[in-house]
Design an enzyme around this catalytic site. Sequence first.
Site, PDB file in Angstrom:
ATOM      1  N   ASP A 179     -35.222  -0.307  -3.757  1.00 24.65           N
ATOM      2  CA  ASP A 179     -36.126  -1.230  -3.085  1.00 24.65           C
ATOM      3  C   ASP A 179     -35.321  -2.114  -2.137  1.00 24.65           C
ATOM      4  O   ASP A 179     -34.346  -2.742  -2.559  1.00 24.65           O
ATOM      5  CB  ASP A 179     -36.796  -2.124  -4.144  1.00 24.65           C
ATOM      6  CG  ASP A 179     -38.293  -2.191  -3.992  1.00 24.65           C
ATOM      7  OD1 ASP A 179     -38.753  -2.314  -2.855  1.00 24.65           O
ATOM      8  OD2 ASP A 179     -38.996  -2.143  -5.015  1.00 24.65           O
ATOM      9  N   ASP A 186     -40.059  -2.687   1.398  1.00 21.91           N
ATOM     10  CA  ASP A 186     -41.037  -3.701   1.026  1.00 21.91           C
ATOM     11  C   ASP A 186     -41.743  -4.253   2.272  1.00 21.91           C
ATOM     12  O   ASP A 186     -41.087  -4.577   3.270  1.00 21.91           O
ATOM     13  CB  ASP A 186     -40.317  -4.829   0.268  1.00 21.91           C
ATOM     14  CG  ASP A 186     -41.251  -5.864  -0.307  1.00 21.91           C
ATOM     15  OD1 ASP A 186     -41.947  -5.552  -1.281  1.00 21.91           O
ATOM     16  OD2 ASP A 186     -41.283  -6.990   0.228  1.00 21.91           O
ATOM     17  N   GLU A 196     -44.012   0.231   2.174  1.00 18.33           N
ATOM     18  CA  GLU A 196     -45.168  -0.522   1.668  1.00 18.33           C
ATOM     19  C   GLU A 196     -45.858  -1.166   2.866  1.00 18.33           C
ATOM     20  O   GLU A 196     -45.239  -1.930   3.608  1.00 18.33           O
ATOM     21  CB  GLU A 196     -44.718  -1.591   0.681  1.00 18.33           C
ATOM     22  CG  GLU A 196     -45.893  -2.363   0.084  1.00 18.33           C
ATOM     23  CD  GLU A 196     -45.469  -3.606  -0.672  1.00 18.33           C
ATOM     24  OE1 GLU A 196     -46.181  -3.982  -1.619  1.00 18.33           O
ATOM     25  OE2 GLU A 196     -44.439  -4.212  -0.308  1.00 18.33           O
ATOM     26  N   HIS A 228     -45.669  -2.336  -9.788  1.00 20.66           N
ATOM     27  CA  HIS A 228     -45.359  -3.668 -10.316  1.00 20.66           C
ATOM     28  C   HIS A 228     -46.269  -4.750  -9.758  1.00 20.66           C
ATOM     29  O   HIS A 228     -46.265  -5.875 -10.273  1.00 20.66           O
ATOM     30  CB  HIS A 228     -43.904  -4.014 -10.015  1.00 20.66           C
ATOM     31  CG  HIS A 228     -43.612  -4.107  -8.544  1.00 20.66           C
ATOM     32  ND1 HIS A 228     -43.566  -2.998  -7.723  1.00 20.66           N
ATOM     33  CD2 HIS A 228     -43.385  -5.172  -7.738  1.00 20.66           C
ATOM     34  CE1 HIS A 228     -43.320  -3.386  -6.482  1.00 20.66           C
ATOM     35  NE2 HIS A 228     -43.205  -4.697  -6.464  1.00 20.66           N
ATOM     36  N   ASP A 229     -47.037  -4.434  -8.718  1.00 20.76           N
ATOM     37  CA  ASP A 229     -47.959  -5.406  -8.129  1.00 20.76           C
ATOM     38  C   ASP A 229     -49.413  -5.144  -8.505  1.00 20.76           C
ATOM     39  O   ASP A 229     -50.302  -5.864  -8.035  1.00 20.76           O
ATOM     40  CB  ASP A 229     -47.842  -5.380  -6.599  1.00 20.76           C
ATOM     41  CG  ASP A 229     -46.590  -6.066  -6.098  1.00 20.76           C
ATOM     42  OD1 ASP A 229     -46.093  -6.976  -6.784  1.00 20.76           O
ATOM     43  OD2 ASP A 229     -46.101  -5.687  -5.016  1.00 20.76           O
TER      44      ASP A 229
END
Length: 578
Positions: free
Chosen positions: A101, A209, A268, A343-344
């Site tokens: 990430d 990200d 993302e 994770h979100d």
Amino acid sequence: MPTNSRAWWHEAVVYQIYVPSFADADGDGLGDLAGVRSRLDYLESLGVDVIWLTPFYPSPMADNGYDVSDYEAVDPRFGSEGDLDDLIADIHRRGMRVIIDVVLNHTSIDHPWFVESRSTRSSSRRDWYIWRPPRDGVEPGTPGAEPTNWLGFFAQPTWTYDEESGEYYLHLFAPEQPDLNWENQEVRQALYAMLRRWLARGVDGFRLDVINLISKRYPLQDVPTPHSSHYGDASSQYTCGPRMLEFLDELRDQVFDTAEKTLLTVGEMPGATVEDGLAVTGGERPRLSMIFTFEHMDVDHAPGWGGRYEPRPFDLLALKSTMARWQEGLGRSGWNSLYFGNHDQARVASRFGSRSPAHAVASAKMLATVLHLHRGTPYIYQGDEIGMRNYPFASIEQFADIDAHNSWAYGRALGVPPERLLAGLRQNGRDNARTPMQWDASEHGGFTTGTPWLPLNPNTSEVNVEAQIDDADSVLAHYRRLIELRHSSDIVVFGDYRLLARDHEYLYAFERTLGDERWIVVANFSDEELDVAAALGGAVGAAELILGTHHEPPEGAVLQRLRPWEAQICRVLKGSEQ
């Protein structure tokens, strides 16, 4: 180098590890890299091809590591540099790959770049971030003095006043996460150099990200606001901005295409449209391998400021139509990523699955079947493969996430009743996905010998890896079979997609075709038995079952009736089509 020809990541399955919550090797209650390494046997036996590691870099942890203070080091709480090198080497020895990430839109306020940027207005790195003077005629540091009236992702204004320099800096997320100024070529070159050093260290790609927020629309302007707030949704000012594709071209040319191996790069992109996805992943020289879209994950969210924290009932029709639009839109030119959890996002088994404990296992298997049989690269979020569910949060104090607490405060200021806010956070709060991985039925689920940083779900004694590892009828076993099917069947990877029974409120059905081979996938999103033949119009023809969710075979022919939360993957026999 990513191309639209056949690439290794087309056939791969990615497993996301949220490092703080996966496995704790040193007993301090926080997951670490040595813990990840200790569980590689499990990941290898699952059959996944790629491991995605969430941030392990030094960070003040304002946003659980997505506020990075050093892009190229390991935070001691997660281990050592040697731990990371050993982990990467062990992953490669097992025939798997690793992506990391990276957060290119913003840093931590503790990053040396920002420390220098804020030190003085004449700093050589002042323009590495986005600074603006206060609004004329308003006392600096007071509400309304911000350069624009933008509300950020974490339910707070996007500008923070720096008294020392007398200006505001922009942060689309928390005040501890200042946005980098991508208009500055020095910033871009510093980021590219950092990424190239990670490639030299052995990683096989990147998850980027919020990469579609790097290009803002200048000049920065005010946006309309609700009557009840001084601040408004400014996503139109920074989502997929005017230079995004130019920046991604440069990133590809100077980093990804310089690698000696084909990389997996996934961006993302909140708020991206199908057209944005095609522009990024399609054509002869795709900018990224694939993107993460969010549209399909909003089908149980209400509109407005609260979004996911103002939940509404799950809408299967919306899910089907959204998934189909992305499948059809990216078609053979672009490429989809397939995910229901990360994770979100709260646990998909609690959001889209059955509310009845009697159907918990079946619905977890069914959701996996639907996801993995679409065209694209599937992502498994840790714990989804055993059917982990949301945590029963009883109060706001039990949440650790900055977004939960900011949204609570913002909602209360608007007069939203606390019980309504708590209901939304309990259903869709990010901490639902961050409770520790459930390895066994021991006190802390095999995650740690210490006190876990977030409590484990009370269902850990029943839902855990150890209980499922040798159970052929378990959720875990079904995930293994889905992964094996992808690895052995070109039609799963490359077959065309067509949605069936688009308007049926409980049946999710679609076909995959490759050459003269035709598969049909059917799934029952209800607690009741469903007449598939009637829903499909009885025009399928004879078929054989390739893989189903239920241990007991269906009574009678396939594609006729589905038990509650059952899914079937069927091959239509040649010459039998009607």
